[in-house]
Design an enzyme around this catalytic site. Sequence first.
Site, PDB file in Angstrom:
ATOM      1  N   GLU A   4     148.035 140.869   3.129  1.00 39.23           N
ATOM      2  CA  GLU A   4     146.632 141.119   2.857  1.00 39.23           C
ATOM      3  C   GLU A   4     145.777 141.017   4.103  1.00 39.23           C
ATOM      4  OE1 GLU A   4     146.071 139.815  -1.779  1.00 39.23           O
ATOM      5  OE2 GLU A   4     144.895 138.799  -0.246  1.00 39.23           O
ATOM      6  N   CYS A  11     154.163 132.371   2.275  1.00 41.33           N
ATOM      7  CA  CYS A  11     153.896 131.110   2.970  1.00 41.33           C
ATOM      8  C   CYS A  11     154.861 130.049   2.465  1.00 41.33           C
ATOM      9  CB  CYS A  11     152.451 130.664   2.736  1.00 41.33           C
ATOM     10  SG  CYS A  11     151.985 129.197   3.700  1.00 41.33           S
ATOM     11  N   GLY A  48     149.873 133.063   4.920  1.00 39.01           N
ATOM     12  CA  GLY A  48     150.743 132.364   5.851  1.00 39.01           C
ATOM     13  C   GLY A  48     150.052 131.278   6.646  1.00 39.01           C
ATOM     14  N   CYS A  75     142.983 134.601  -2.067  1.00 33.75           N
ATOM     15  CA  CYS A  75     143.886 135.046  -1.009  1.00 33.75           C
ATOM     16  C   CYS A  75     145.293 135.227  -1.562  1.00 33.75           C
ATOM     17  CB  CYS A  75     143.903 134.025   0.134  1.00 33.75           C
ATOM     18  SG  CYS A  75     145.008 134.490   1.474  1.00 33.75           S
TER      19      CYS A  75
END
EC number: 2.1.1.192
Length: 372
Positions: free
Chosen positions: A94, A114, A168, A344
Amino acid sequence: MTTAKINLLDFDRKGLRAFFSEELGEKAFRADQVMKWMYHFGCDDFDQMNNINKKLREKLKNKCEIRAPYVSEAQHSSDGTIKWAMKVGDQDVETVYIPDGDRATLCVSSQVGCALECKFCSTAQQGFNRNLKVSEIVGQIWRAAREIGLEKETGRRPITNVVMMGMGEPLLNMKNLIPALEIMLDDLGFALSKRRVTVSTSGVVSGLDQMTGKIDVALAISLHAPTDELRSQIMPINDRWDIDAFLASVRRYIASSNANRGRVTVEYVLLDHVNDDMDHARQLAELLKDTPAKINLIPFNPYPGSPYKKPSNSRIDRFMKTLMEYDYTVTIRKTRGDDIDAACGQLVGDVIDRTKRTKVKQQGEAIPVKTV
């Protein structure tokens, strides 16, 4: 067998000069010319580089490419925010464009997924896949600038600020983060001021210590709790580096930095009746007394399946006012893009989910139905 071409977006200026010298037999100024074409003009066609001689252009076409991620899906908010799913290899990350008057901020991802498993984060639900390459980090900026319109076409910079706050943990990708930051700051790259590039970390002390004295950018830290007990519950990384170790590394970094003007930005997501009462605010104020900081409060963005809720406006207001009693500068992050997938990682999560469902359909298998 065809040899894969070298993606020039993977090199910072030093690396690009070395590649031109060692692999192409060309002088350093030729590398500088090409770098300027790539980043100042958004050029990915060697034939358009009209100050490069034909012989070098042919060499470049035979051995090299300029390849950025491309947009696989976009969501446009009524407030001007754009959220892109950008294709990196066969996966998506993203990137979010947030315009605000003369300021235009790009939120950039550093990893596919992540590994940190923060309990309140949508991206964490996807798990960790891999680190992004340099070209995939700076390529998000390159592609966004192309999508928005280059400076020469619009008369203004398409992107004025970059925040490494996407998918991440940036400091778990140090090998590629540092050259990517160098390109962002380089006059031949994106030529951004060091105060307009922000790296956010959840507390990777080893990475922050590597950055200290090596690269100078603005620092934001994801704290989200005032005690080790609570932070470990919602952020497992705290079991590896506790709050004291984290803040000590932060103080070392800002002492070596001009970009931060002597203080760090502390990010604190407010989770309803989890970390948002007045005792938490007072504990946070005491915790930061030796760490010069401004505090950015982030009301939680709900996403499907999340166990957390956004606090009421009155709870948010009380938390902020309690911190201000201790003379901290406190801001509340403005909600942007609330008519699109705001959390997110949510857009990419939806893309992944649709891809899986399509594959299941193609295989003729039953599609599981989610219950509410």
